[in-house]
Every structure is written in C-alpha cells, then in structure tokens.
Design a protein around this motif. Structure first.
Motif: not given
Length: 263
Positions: A50-51, A56-57, A80-84
């Motif tokens: 998704a990222i 983003k996810a 990249d947890w900041s995009k989840v």
C-alpha cells in the motif's frame, strides 16, 4: 481433526469447502507461533504494498487475547510506520485504560512503533472518542474514520478479524438487535447494546458496520482451537445473521475471506 473436517478438501496445510457459492479457505498451522508469524508477515506485506502504491497504508485490527502476539511480532517488521494508520474493528465501551479495553491492549502491544510525543510512528485510532455517551462515541469515531478519506468511507488495506465460539465477529453477535441494520446501513460505526440474558455481549460496545469492513482489500480471520474450526464449518451452512453472524458475513462479502487456524 473432526469427522466433519475430514470430509473437507485437504491440500497440504489448507482446508477448503463450498458454502453458498463461496469457497471457504482455511490455512492450518500446528501452533499459534507459526500462525502468528504467517499473519504478521501477511499484514506487513499488505502495508508495504500500500505504501509503495499509494504512499500510505490504512488497516483495521481486532481485539481480544488471540491477536496480541501478532501485534507484538509485527513491531519487528521493516516499515515506514509514519505512513501507517491503524483503526479498530470494534471496542468495548469502557475507558481506554480499563482492563477490558482493547485500546489498552493494542497500545501496549504496539507501543514501540506507535506515534507519541517522543517519536514518529504509526497513527492509532481508537473507536472510543466519547466515553460519556455511546451514540455520540460512534458518531465521533465515524467522523474520525471519514477524515482519513476526505469525508468518504476509507478503503482499508488489511482487516485482521477474529471469530468467537458463538460465531460472532467484530461486535456483531447472534440475536443482537444491531443485526437489523449492521449489514445495510450507510454508517461506518454503530453502537451495540449488551444482552440482558447473560450471553455476550455483556458490555456495551462500538463496532464497524459490515459495509465498512467490506471496504477492505484483504480480510483475514484468525481462529484457534478445534471448537472454533468446527463452529466455523457449521456456521457457513447458515446465512441468517441472527443465528450465524460469520455465515452471513461470508455469504455477502464481496472480497474473498481468508481464515488462518492454529490447533
């Protein structure tokens, strides 16, 4: 394996059977550790895709004791947890620091990768947005979810679901009044009233609606123990939401539903 299970199609570690025009697929594992690793890897893979595709996810996760080890394994994934963003499938209508709170469990299990004042990480959205009024809580939670997608229903990249021995999923229980609207409503979040006969749910709850859950790219249920496998097989023969919630869900779901079972 039960006699009923032996009558299913068995291919290596996969069980399949037909139910009302749908093929039910169950990936089987000898223990919860192997099953948990498989699921955590599946979640990480979907979030990564998704990222890469959309920068983003967004995913949803269930509560209870069964998925906690999955969350604890997932924190080791290279993402990249900041995009989840993670939202809840359902929640008990209790304070978020209550022992019965799934919000509390999920925050504790996922703490190393969650965004907080000290570091950037995954955004976690609890369904408990107002502890004073259950209906207001559901409305505020819905607004929070819609804000993820400009006011429209969000598309979830992964849905981690569970099923109880009574075949309930999310907070959609047999014989609960919410079944009258949860499959057809345009709302994303609904309040669920407790039962008065001593059966579950014993506490008021907040749940995503079926249309909200359906709007997921991948839906995976995790169940453990022979009793739940037997309950799943029996439930898929019945599509009445008041008696067989999981059977009704599978029959109407536009997405192929996966099951992972650990003995």
């Amino acid at each position: 394996m039960t006699e009923a299970a032996h009558k299913l199609n068995v291919s290596e570690d996969v069980l399949t059977w037909n139910a009302h025009g749908k093929t039910v697929t169950v990936h089987c594992f000898a223990n919860t550790q192997r099953a948990g690793t498989y699921i955590a890897d599946a979640i990480a893979g979907s979030l990564r895709q998704a990222i890469d595709a959309r920068t983003k996810a967004v995913w949803i996760g269930c509560g209870g004791t069964t998925p906690k080890p999955i969350y604890q394994h997932l924190i080791h994934a290279e993402l990249d947890w900041s995009k989840v963003t993670l939202a809840q499938v359902d929640e008990r209508f209790v304070p978020v620091d209550d022992a019965a709170s799934n919000t509390r469990m999920m925050r504790e299990a996922l703490a190393p990768v969650l965004a907080d004042k000290d570091h950037t990480g995954m955004n976690f959205l609890t369904l408990i947005q107002d502890i004073d009024d259950q209906a207001a809580c559901a409305e505020k939670a819905e607004k929070t979810l819609r804000n993820l997608n400009g006011g429209e229903a969000p598309r979830f990249d992964f849905a981690l679901m569970g099923m109880g021995p009574d075949t309930h999923y999310a907070s959609i229980f047999p014989h609960n009044p919410v079944n009258a609207e949860v499959y057809t409503t345009e709302r994303l979040v609904l309040p669920v009233q407790p039962h008065t006969d001593g059966s579950e749910p014993k506490l008021p709850r907040i749940t995503l609606s079926v249309p909200a859950i359906n709007n997921s790219r991948r839906i995976l249920f995790y169940i453990t123990g022979q009793a739940k496998l037997d309950a799943l097989k029996s439930a898929t023969e019945d599509t009445d939401p008041y008696t067989s919630p999981i059977g009704a869900f599978i029959a109407q779901c536009p997405t192929d539903v996966e099951f992972v079972w650990a003995s």
